[in-house]
Design a protein around this motif. Sequence first.
Motif, PDB file in Angstrom:
ATOM      1  N   GLN A 123       0.831  -1.208   0.000  1.00 39.39           N
ATOM      2  CA  GLN A 123       0.000   0.000   0.000  1.00 39.39           C
ATOM      3  C   GLN A 123       0.868   1.263   0.000  1.00 39.39           C
ATOM      4  O   GLN A 123       0.537   2.257  -0.651  1.00 39.39           O
ATOM      5  CB  GLN A 123      -0.920  -0.018   1.225  1.00 39.39           C
ATOM      6  N   LYS A 126       2.134   1.749  -3.534  1.00 36.29           N
ATOM      7  CA  LYS A 126       1.047   2.242  -4.387  1.00 36.29           C
ATOM      8  C   LYS A 126       0.765   3.717  -4.107  1.00 36.29           C
ATOM      9  O   LYS A 126       0.536   4.512  -5.035  1.00 36.29           O
ATOM     10  CB  LYS A 126      -0.213   1.407  -4.148  1.00 36.29           C
ATOM     11  N   THR A 127       0.783   4.098  -2.848  1.00 35.60           N
ATOM     12  CA  THR A 127       0.521   5.491  -2.474  1.00 35.60           C
ATOM     13  C   THR A 127       1.593   6.423  -3.024  1.00 35.60           C
ATOM     14  O   THR A 127       1.299   7.518  -3.505  1.00 35.60           O
ATOM     15  CB  THR A 127       0.437   5.618  -0.947  1.00 35.60           C
ATOM     16  N   GLU A 130       0.970   6.634  -6.922  1.00 29.70           N
ATOM     17  CA  GLU A 130      -0.257   7.330  -7.312  1.00 29.70           C
ATOM     18  C   GLU A 130      -0.371   8.719  -6.692  1.00 29.70           C
ATOM     19  O   GLU A 130      -0.842   9.665  -7.336  1.00 29.70           O
ATOM     20  CB  GLU A 130      -1.485   6.502  -6.911  1.00 29.70           C
ATOM     21  N   TYR A 276      -5.303  11.985   0.075  1.00 32.04           N
ATOM     22  CA  TYR A 276      -5.304  10.769  -0.740  1.00 32.04           C
ATOM     23  C   TYR A 276      -5.780   9.576   0.096  1.00 32.04           C
ATOM     24  O   TYR A 276      -6.605   8.772  -0.361  1.00 32.04           O
ATOM     25  CB  TYR A 276      -3.897  10.523  -1.281  1.00 32.04           C
ATOM     26  N   LEU A 277      -5.293   9.493   1.325  1.00 34.59           N
ATOM     27  CA  LEU A 277      -5.671   8.373   2.190  1.00 34.59           C
ATOM     28  C   LEU A 277      -7.132   8.461   2.615  1.00 34.59           C
ATOM     29  O   LEU A 277      -7.831   7.435   2.679  1.00 34.59           O
ATOM     30  CB  LEU A 277      -4.768   8.330   3.421  1.00 34.59           C
ATOM     31  N   ASN A 279      -9.551   9.353   1.026  1.00 36.62           N
ATOM     32  CA  ASN A 279     -10.418   8.939  -0.071  1.00 36.62           C
ATOM     33  C   ASN A 279     -10.274   7.463  -0.420  1.00 36.62           C
ATOM     34  O   ASN A 279     -10.906   6.997  -1.373  1.00 36.62           O
ATOM     35  CB  ASN A 279     -10.130   9.791  -1.316  1.00 36.62           C
ATOM     36  N   LYS A 280      -9.457   6.753   0.344  1.00 35.43           N
ATOM     37  CA  LYS A 280      -9.297   5.321   0.127  1.00 35.43           C
ATOM     38  C   LYS A 280     -10.216   4.546   1.064  1.00 35.43           C
ATOM     39  O   LYS A 280     -10.350   4.904   2.247  1.00 35.43           O
ATOM     40  CB  LYS A 280      -7.838   4.901   0.362  1.00 35.43           C
ATOM     41  N   PRO A 281     -10.855   3.482   0.582  1.00 34.98           N
ATOM     42  CA  PRO A 281     -11.810   2.720   1.416  1.00 34.98           C
ATOM     43  C   PRO A 281     -11.226   2.267   2.747  1.00 34.98           C
ATOM     44  O   PRO A 281     -11.897   2.306   3.776  1.00 34.98           O
ATOM     45  CB  PRO A 281     -12.162   1.518   0.526  1.00 34.98           C
ATOM     46  N   GLU A 282      -9.946   1.866   2.746  1.00 35.64           N
ATOM     47  CA  GLU A 282      -9.332   1.345   3.972  1.00 35.64           C
ATOM     48  C   GLU A 282      -9.117   2.429   5.025  1.00 35.64           C
ATOM     49  O   GLU A 282      -8.916   2.131   6.206  1.00 35.64           O
ATOM     50  CB  GLU A 282      -8.013   0.623   3.668  1.00 35.64           C
ATOM     51  N   TYR A 283      -9.139   3.711   4.601  1.00 33.34           N
ATOM     52  CA  TYR A 283      -8.974   4.811   5.557  1.00 33.34           C
ATOM     53  C   TYR A 283     -10.222   5.695   5.640  1.00 33.34           C
ATOM     54  O   TYR A 283     -10.174   6.760   6.238  1.00 33.34           O
ATOM     55  CB  TYR A 283      -7.755   5.665   5.179  1.00 33.34           C
ATOM     56  N   GLU A 284     -11.291   5.228   5.063  1.00 26.50           N
ATOM     57  CA  GLU A 284     -12.539   5.992   5.122  1.00 26.50           C
ATOM     58  C   GLU A 284     -13.092   5.990   6.544  1.00 26.50           C
ATOM     59  O   GLU A 284     -13.118   4.962   7.213  1.00 26.50           O
ATOM     60  CB  GLU A 284     -13.564   5.385   4.166  1.00 26.50           C
TER      61      GLU A 284
END
Length: 502
Positions: A123, A126-127, A130, A276-277, A279-284
Amino acid sequence: MYFSFETIPAVVCVFIATYIIYWIKKPRISKNEPPMVPYKFPIIGHTLDYLFNAENFLAECRQKYGDPFNIYVFGQVITLAGSEAAHEVYKHIDTFNLLSATRDTFPLHRVLKSFGDPETMEQVVKTIREGITAKLPLYTGRIQKKLMFSINKEIGDCSNPKLIRTANGDFSSLIARPVADVLVGQEISNNEDVIKAFANFIRDFTSILAIPPILSFIHPKVHTQVITLPLRFGWNPIGKHVITLKKYLKPVLEKRLRDKEIFGDKYEPPLDIIEYLLNKPEYETKVITDDYLNNICEFLFIFIVTSIHTTSRHLTSALYDFAGRPELWDDIYEEQVRIDKECNGELSPQHIDKMVKLDSFVRESFRNFGTVVAVPHRCLDESYTFKNGKTIPKGRIVQTYLMDIHYNTTAYGPEPKSFLPYHGLKNNFSASKTDKNYFTFGSGKRACPGRFFAVHEIKMGMHKIILNYHIKTPSGKIEKKIRYGTIGMPPVAGLIFENRKK
């Protein structure tokens, strides 16, 4: 000398204990393994040469025993992979693992629990790709402003020549400010407490690694258990930095959640990694809890481990390489002046790409950083056979013999240790481009994903510093780099800065 009967059992016990340790720790090498370099001292093996004479010792081993070869250091056999074998290690990503090899010697997972977790590290990669590399042009203006602020603060006015000591990592803060801007946003990247937390994080963690790995002669895990004892009893040298970041980050995250709810589709998201984080499902999330803060801060500090410390060391080393070579000053300075006029002081990625001489110089500084051996990998398969037919067993640590790669005569000529400032320019190799003779950022799929950002930042910093200052070494000569064991470090003599006349 008189020996009483009472001393005889003690001598016998010591002899037996020494023999048992020697027998247990005696390296057992199969017939088809890479050649084992002979050593004089049982138990100690090649440890002393490895620590205090690594460059010459390993060069002799390479010449005599080929690539790869085995040595016996701190109670275990390690395999050295040089210019021929290292590429195989980096190519077979399922067979050789970096994080598994470093857990015993760099136990950061004891304080950052997710460090080394495959899913988390994937992750992170990837971060970076992106959230940073893909958006690097959008960050350029902000990075420039932070660098100029840092240069004015850390170097400042040098109407009279000023000696700046670099031994204590003065340039860590210079690098930390733009990194903080990218990671946690413009709201708190000006906060000096946050900058100190970012700049000092890895330095404070390495304080627990100051104990030499003597106990590794028994077993590497014994050393790890001892050096991490303070952590298990509650002492955490980096805990204060996590607390600092949490303190300032929480209100920022809470405000962003409120703004999203209030403005809806009209919400204008800031450009940074925390957005950015979010907006990611794992950090929502809808609420910033303490657990949530811990998770996101831990994730951010993993970035810091792999960015600020390394980048600041390389920037410092490049400044020393420049300061000690007056024959390059005018040529590289003139390029910076030309580009500065073209962009009117506001750099864009296109202007940074035009710094071809500076880029080539930085690449050469990276190559000559001075590290002999680094980037260990552990063999995870039952065994691995190199192309030359030599086989290593499961669990074997394979070290990257960087100097054999960076100083090979095929790529760099008959005097590969000489500084070749325009080698990259002549051969169309940029500082961020990996190849078989340049492993500063690794190789292949394992190449550092943050290398583009790091080179971008270093070139911008060098550009601004060279434009504004004459830089010299106190001796007026090339300062010798420091080496701790096999790891290279910038010189510590200090650098003399003097304002250029506009």
